[in-house]
Design a protein around this motif. Sequence first.
Motif, PDB file in Angstrom:
ATOM      1  N   PRO A 248       0.784  -1.244   0.000  1.00 13.88           N
ATOM      2  CA  PRO A 248       0.000   0.000   0.000  1.00 13.88           C
ATOM      3  C   PRO A 248       0.811   1.287   0.000  1.00 13.88           C
ATOM      4  O   PRO A 248       0.331   2.309  -0.458  1.00 13.88           O
ATOM      5  N   GLU A 249       2.043   1.255   0.525  1.00 16.73           N
ATOM      6  CA  GLU A 249       2.815   2.491   0.673  1.00 16.73           C
ATOM      7  C   GLU A 249       4.236   2.313   0.178  1.00 16.73           C
ATOM      8  O   GLU A 249       4.815   1.223   0.269  1.00 16.73           O
TER       9      GLU A 249
ATOM     10  N   GLU B 115      -1.690  -6.313   2.731  1.00 12.54           N
ATOM     11  CA  GLU B 115      -2.493  -5.305   3.453  1.00 12.54           C
ATOM     12  C   GLU B 115      -3.663  -4.858   2.566  1.00 12.54           C
ATOM     13  O   GLU B 115      -3.875  -3.669   2.325  1.00 12.54           O
TER      14      GLU B 115
ATOM     15  N   HIS C 285      -6.648  -4.419   2.895  1.00  9.83           N
ATOM     16  CA  HIS C 285      -7.678  -3.550   3.454  1.00  9.83           C
ATOM     17  C   HIS C 285      -7.329  -2.079   3.325  1.00  9.83           C
ATOM     18  O   HIS C 285      -8.190  -1.209   3.549  1.00  9.83           O
ATOM     19  N   ASP C 286      -6.095  -1.756   2.993  1.00 10.14           N
ATOM     20  CA  ASP C 286      -5.601  -0.384   3.111  1.00 10.14           C
ATOM     21  C   ASP C 286      -6.279   0.560   2.117  1.00 10.14           C
ATOM     22  O   ASP C 286      -6.332   0.274   0.919  1.00 10.14           O
TER      23      ASP C 286
ATOM     24  N   SER D 171      -3.996  -9.917   4.835  1.00 12.40           N
ATOM     25  CA  SER D 171      -4.206  -8.880   5.838  1.00 12.40           C
ATOM     26  C   SER D 171      -4.490  -9.507   7.193  1.00 12.40           C
ATOM     27  O   SER D 171      -5.059 -10.603   7.279  1.00 12.40           O
TER      28      SER D 171
ATOM     29  N   SER E 197     -10.569  -6.035   4.813  1.00 12.29           N
ATOM     30  CA  SER E 197     -11.710  -5.132   4.653  1.00 12.29           C
ATOM     31  C   SER E 197     -12.991  -5.940   4.814  1.00 12.29           C
ATOM     32  O   SER E 197     -13.037  -7.134   4.519  1.00 12.29           O
TER      33      SER E 197
ATOM     34  N   GLN F  58       0.663   6.794  10.727  1.00 10.13           N
ATOM     35  CA  GLN F  58       0.341   5.496  10.134  1.00 10.13           C
ATOM     36  C   GLN F  58       1.514   4.915   9.338  1.00 10.13           C
ATOM     37  O   GLN F  58       1.514   3.726   9.008  1.00 10.13           O
TER      38      GLN F  58
ATOM     39  N   LYS G 292       2.173  -0.370  10.072  1.00  5.68           N
ATOM     40  CA  LYS G 292       1.899  -1.639   9.391  1.00  5.68           C
ATOM     41  C   LYS G 292       3.118  -2.117   8.630  1.00  5.68           C
ATOM     42  O   LYS G 292       3.923  -1.322   8.127  1.00  5.68           O
TER      43      LYS G 292
ATOM     44  N   ARG H  46     -11.820   1.335  10.098  1.00  8.80           N
ATOM     45  CA  ARG H  46     -10.459   1.828   9.878  1.00  8.80           C
ATOM     46  C   ARG H  46      -9.694   1.945  11.187  1.00  8.80           C
ATOM     47  O   ARG H  46      -8.506   1.614  11.252  1.00  8.80           O
TER      48      ARG H  46
ATOM     49  N   GLN I 287      -6.342  -0.065  12.077  1.00  5.34           N
ATOM     50  CA  GLN I 287      -5.158   0.730  12.393  1.00  5.34           C
ATOM     51  C   GLN I 287      -4.567   0.325  13.738  1.00  5.34           C
ATOM     52  O   GLN I 287      -3.349   0.114  13.864  1.00  5.34           O
TER      53      GLN I 287
ATOM     54  N   GLN J  28      -3.118  -3.215  13.630  1.00  4.75           N
ATOM     55  CA  GLN J  28      -1.859  -3.231  12.891  1.00  4.75           C
ATOM     56  C   GLN J  28      -0.719  -2.671  13.731  1.00  4.75           C
ATOM     57  O   GLN J  28       0.362  -3.262  13.804  1.00  4.75           O
TER      58      GLN J  28
END
Length: 570
Positions: A82-83, A154, A156-157, A189, A193, A379, A383, A412, A416, A419
């Motif tokens: 996700p990041e 991840e 759900h992110d 995850s 989600s 954040q 995670k 969320r 969060q 995680q």
Amino acid sequence: SLETAEGVSPQDDPARKLTDGSLLPQLTDEQSEAVDAIRGADGFVAFLLHGVTGSGKTEVYLHALADLLAARPDAQALVLVPEINLTPQFEAAFRNRFAGLPEGAIVTMHSGLAEGERARNWLAAHTGRARLVLGTRLAILASLPKLALIVVDEEHDPAYKQQEGLRYSARDLAIYRAKRLEIPVVLGSATPSLESWWQAEQGRYTKLTLARRAVAAAVLPTVRLIDLEEERQRGRASVEGLSGPFVAAMKMRLERGEQSLVFLNRRGYAPILSCDACGWVAGCPRCSAYVVLHKPERALRCHHCGWESRIPKSCPDCGNVDIAPMGRGTQRVEETLASAVPGARVLRIDADSTRLKGSAQALFSDVHAGEVDILVGTQMIAKGHDFKRVTLVGVLNADTALFSHDFRASERLFAQLMQVSGRAGRSGLPGEVMIQTRYARHALFHALARHDYVGFANSTLAERRDAHLPPFVYQAMVRAEGRTLEVALEFLQRAVEGFSMLPGADRVTVYDAVPLTVVKVFNVHRAQLLIECASRAVLQSVLRAWQPGLRGLKVKGLVRWNLEVDPLDI
């Protein structure tokens, strides 16, 4: 080559040494079952890999990828994260595990790369030279002619949803692409989600469960709720928002040579600068939002449009010099910790401290090397990171999300907190999580204390079903932007004129046009129109029939609009 001299694949050779000198990890029974299921997939199968934090989901990915590459010399695999700040550790794991692959066989794709490097990596994927492609959401659009497996970590992110320009969900596109290509896709995850969980409950996805941590000595951390109201009533001292028990716990970790992590999802020094005399609050002249105080830079900054100004010496309305910050951000917590825990090496990781390219990776390296005693962050630190020495996690200011107008806020928040809680006690040392709250009896916190994602998900889904909310209905959102709010609202109001004449419109609910929560951003006013339907097929049909009329709609004043399916922010 991915095979040893004896012709044994790496996943079957537990004694094989990796490039960093470590041995190939032995899989647990749960991990082996998950790998076997993925290996045996015939055609399209959507797997939901639900594993508690620290259960070894990454190891399942690595073994599944090794199986694929050993069985099919020309196959390609796509792994989404996700990041951007999660890509370095995944890339290091891939290069360590698949050192036998030729140069250029492992590439990354994300917006942090220079244009030339991103183009070269895209070309390597397009020609099939890249065997493993690791990237953020934009990587789902890459050309991969031999794609045989997709992994979405991840899943759900919310970061997987592109909400500007071309709007798409990388997770949903991954499932669609896998279905078109008749290949398996793995959604991983610790807190799936609710949409994915519901699909698995209905049997549309195949659920794979990792209920225990992969390290035998590592157990899930204990969760302790610190009731701030009770602390106040008993007269127990706190230090600038840090409760006495939490400060004492950090000092204990410092004495033992262990690390602590402080999570606050609010960057800057303070979210508000105000005047006690007249009630003035510093606001952005271009947005309907307050500006955030950034003390180290001695600036007020808008986190919506980027507007910035110097901190005034007195109130611009009444001249009072006694203006003060209200609330806390990561910068203020960092400052407080320096005095509350003397001798501790405090490091802050957020969007402000990682502006330069490579800075995030350097800061995380300091944490892993043990050069940090207390890590403070947003954040970005919550995670995916495997902090071996972190045994204490503290959560500040989590209550605000409990009473949000957004029906997804509790989902969320739970994800969060679970995680970030999972960063503690991953290497065998006992972990502890302290959550400061004024609502210690809230059901969400009690589910979190039990590490009970299943109970939380099922109860939240029951509430969603009763309230006719996703995933039990499907939504679309039309947003309009104009120089005035009246122009944006007029566009949306005219957009629904004649809507009832569209085929299938009688099965669709259209709500009134309303302003967005933050109405004005960069001098542009925004409004929205929500549409719901119990059938996705009907909703898509109506939207297709409606769009030509939207494109031809004219109002007085320039209006930009967009249509988004499955909106995340309402």
